[in-house]
Motif scaffolding. Structure first.
Motif, PDB file in Angstrom:
ATOM      1  N   HIS A  67      -3.209 -12.201   1.025  1.00 48.19           N
ATOM      2  CA  HIS A  67      -1.784 -12.082   0.724  1.00 48.19           C
ATOM      3  C   HIS A  67      -0.939 -12.296   1.978  1.00 48.19           C
ATOM      4  CE1 HIS A  67      -3.677  -9.803  -2.596  1.00 48.19           C
ATOM      5  NE2 HIS A  67      -2.685 -10.293  -3.310  1.00 48.19           N
ATOM      6  N   CYS A  69       3.331 -11.580   3.323  1.00 49.90           N
ATOM      7  CA  CYS A  69       4.657 -11.034   3.033  1.00 49.90           C
ATOM      8  C   CYS A  69       5.680 -12.060   3.488  1.00 49.90           C
ATOM      9  CB  CYS A  69       4.864  -9.709   3.767  1.00 49.90           C
ATOM     10  SG  CYS A  69       6.460  -8.939   3.395  1.00 49.90           S
ATOM     11  N   ARG A  82      13.406 -10.311   0.234  1.00 51.98           N
ATOM     12  CA  ARG A  82      11.941 -10.282   0.311  1.00 51.98           C
ATOM     13  C   ARG A  82      11.394 -10.404  -1.115  1.00 51.98           C
ATOM     14  NH1 ARG A  82      11.415  -5.606   2.186  1.00 51.98           N
ATOM     15  NH2 ARG A  82      11.249  -6.048   4.418  1.00 51.98           N
ATOM     16  N   LEU A  84       8.979 -10.394  -4.171  1.00 51.81           N
ATOM     17  CA  LEU A  84       7.695  -9.770  -4.479  1.00 51.81           C
ATOM     18  C   LEU A  84       7.321 -10.062  -5.927  1.00 51.81           C
ATOM     19  CD1 LEU A  84       8.357  -6.248  -2.900  1.00 51.81           C
ATOM     20  CD2 LEU A  84       6.931  -8.062  -1.913  1.00 51.81           C
ATOM     21  N   TYR A  87       5.222  -5.316  -9.793  1.00 54.62           N
ATOM     22  CA  TYR A  87       4.187  -4.322  -9.531  1.00 54.62           C
ATOM     23  C   TYR A  87       4.614  -3.003 -10.149  1.00 54.62           C
ATOM     24  CZ  TYR A  87       7.171  -2.764  -5.615  1.00 54.62           C
ATOM     25  OH  TYR A  87       8.209  -2.310  -4.858  1.00 54.62           O
ATOM     26  N   PRO A  92       3.267  -2.873  -2.953  1.00 57.06           N
ATOM     27  CA  PRO A  92       4.130  -4.019  -3.309  1.00 57.06           C
ATOM     28  C   PRO A  92       3.316  -5.234  -3.739  1.00 57.06           C
ATOM     29  CG  PRO A  92       4.856  -3.005  -1.261  1.00 57.06           C
ATOM     30  CD  PRO A  92       3.541  -2.367  -1.601  1.00 57.06           C
ATOM     31  N   TYR A  94       2.672  -8.543  -3.178  1.00 59.74           N
ATOM     32  CA  TYR A  94       2.858  -9.634  -2.225  1.00 59.74           C
ATOM     33  C   TYR A  94       2.351 -10.957  -2.800  1.00 59.74           C
ATOM     34  CZ  TYR A  94       3.735  -5.939   1.170  1.00 59.74           C
ATOM     35  OH  TYR A  94       4.241  -4.847   1.839  1.00 59.74           O
ATOM     36  N   TYR A 115      15.060 -13.963  -9.564  1.00 60.29           N
ATOM     37  CA  TYR A 115      14.645 -12.597  -9.269  1.00 60.29           C
ATOM     38  C   TYR A 115      15.521 -11.586  -9.995  1.00 60.29           C
ATOM     39  CZ  TYR A 115      18.670 -12.184  -6.118  1.00 60.29           C
ATOM     40  OH  TYR A 115      19.939 -12.133  -5.608  1.00 60.29           O
ATOM     41  N   HIS A 125      13.309  -0.477   2.881  1.00 55.57           N
ATOM     42  CA  HIS A 125      12.943  -1.821   2.421  1.00 55.57           C
ATOM     43  C   HIS A 125      13.860  -2.261   1.276  1.00 55.57           C
ATOM     44  CE1 HIS A 125       9.479  -0.547   4.777  1.00 55.57           C
ATOM     45  NE2 HIS A 125       9.229  -1.826   4.946  1.00 55.57           N
ATOM     46  N   ASP A 128      13.813  -5.851  -0.858  1.00 52.95           N
ATOM     47  CA  ASP A 128      12.857  -6.181  -1.911  1.00 52.95           C
ATOM     48  C   ASP A 128      13.555  -6.671  -3.176  1.00 52.95           C
ATOM     49  OD1 ASP A 128      10.961  -5.280  -0.159  1.00 52.95           O
ATOM     50  OD2 ASP A 128      10.376  -3.515  -1.333  1.00 52.95           O
ATOM     51  N   ILE A 130      12.280  -8.630  -7.130  1.00 56.01           N
ATOM     52  CA  ILE A 130      11.127  -8.943  -7.973  1.00 56.01           C
ATOM     53  C   ILE A 130      11.306 -10.332  -8.575  1.00 56.01           C
ATOM     54  CG2 ILE A 130       9.730  -8.247  -9.944  1.00 56.01           C
ATOM     55  CD1 ILE A 130       9.692  -6.320  -7.546  1.00 56.01           C
ATOM     56  N   ARG A 262       5.647  -0.796   6.105  1.00 56.12           N
ATOM     57  CA  ARG A 262       5.785   0.191   5.032  1.00 56.12           C
ATOM     58  C   ARG A 262       5.460   1.579   5.614  1.00 56.12           C
ATOM     59  NH1 ARG A 262       8.368  -2.059   0.442  1.00 56.12           N
ATOM     60  NH2 ARG A 262       8.014  -4.306   0.707  1.00 56.12           N
TER      61      ARG A 262
END
Length: 293
Positions: A67, A69, A82, A84, A87, A92, A94, A115, A125, A128, A130, A262
């Motif tokens: 993986h 990031c 970021r 992702l 999940y 996370p 990745y 996203y 963070h 982030d 999705i 993290r």
């Protein structure tokens, strides 16, 4: 031949790193022309889902090759994103190394991402998001475009970047502090940056960073995938630490993407977020250390 840098043989090591750069720049321009223009920057809000074009600035390695990031800056407002995979609130999601390699995603690649906000967004963070669809490669930034994205997002001190004052030399931020972000772009003079070999582990390289306040942070982890593969990884390296530093010191500007890990509990009882160097970029030659799969 090196699997991550297939264009160069070990016999070229004695050549100038700027010869590498010129050849690589031509390859990047070819990639850019094959993707067309990116004048139509888009951000669409549909039922909580968004679409945005972003320039990749962080391609961060883990200890394995499964993986990566990835993070970058949105072209419309320069905010950090970021992406992702979905999940369940644990580790996370990745992106896989194989997917990034297949799409040839590198720093400077311009992606179109669909996203949504995560259901559980945990500071620091806050970048982030999705993914709700495939990541699409739409272009490759020029050196000038990449420079402008980094410059516009940059700070000159880590206190400004993360909103907290750290004791000189401390390379982690305690978890009880409120932080506004987990990645910042630090602009500094090349002379205020040093890469060193890890005296305890030959497979690692570390960074010493001195910001505009004169604060020095020593032995930071270098998680920049391309830099590590080209300089640090004993299997794939093409430059020694000294050769890489010679090239960096000859440049006019240096931008570092400084990230926070993290949340981590160290064996000595410390808990918080550790500083790491996600990206190392010099100008005018921003590919002094090359990045290829």
């Amino acid at each position: 031949m090196c699997p991550y840098h297939p264009c160069f043989s070990i016999n070229q090591k004695s050549a100038s790193i700027f010869d590498y750069y010129r050849r690589y720049t031509a390859q990047q321009e070819h990639r850019r022309s094959s993707h067309g223009c990116w004048e139509n920057r888009r951000k669409i809000l549909i039922g909580g889902k968004k679409m945005v074009d972003m320039i990749v600035t962080d391609l961060t390695r883990f200890n394995n090759r499964e993986h990566l990031c990835m993070a970058g800056l949105a072209l419309d407002d320069n905010r950090c994103i970021r992406p992702l995979l979905p999940y369940n609130g644990g580790a996370p999601g990745y992106l896989t190394y194989a997917e990034c390699q297949e799409k040839d995603i590198l720093p400077g690649t311009i992606l179109r991402v669909n996203y949504r906000p995560p259901r559980h967004l945990v500071a620091p963070h806050l970048e982030d998001v999705i993914l709700t669809g495939d990541v699409e490669v739409v272009d490759v930034a020029t050196s000038a475009q990449f420079h402008e994205a980094l410059r516009a997002s940059s700070v000159t001190t880590l206190r400004e970047g993360f909103g907290v004052a750290l004791p000189n030399g401390q390379k982690f931020i305690p978890s009880d502090l409120a932080l506004p972000r987990s990645i910042c772009t630090l602009r500094l003079r090349p002379q205020n940056f040093e890469v060193v070999a890890d005296g305890y582990n030959p497979t690692r390289i570390r960074a010493h960073v001195t910001d505009a306040n004169g604060q020095t942070f020593r032995f930071l982890s270098i998680t920049d995938l391309g830099f590590y593969d080209y300089v640090g990884n004993p299997v794939t390296r093409r430059l020694t630490v000294q050769e890489a530093m010679t090239g960096i010191r000859q440049q006019r500007e240096l931008f570092l993407r400084i990230g926070l890990s993290r949340h981590h509990h160290a064996q000595d009882g410390r808990a918080g977020y550790w500083l790491q160097v996600n990206g190392i970029y010099t100008f005018p030659d921003y590919n002094v250390v090359l990045r290829q799969y």
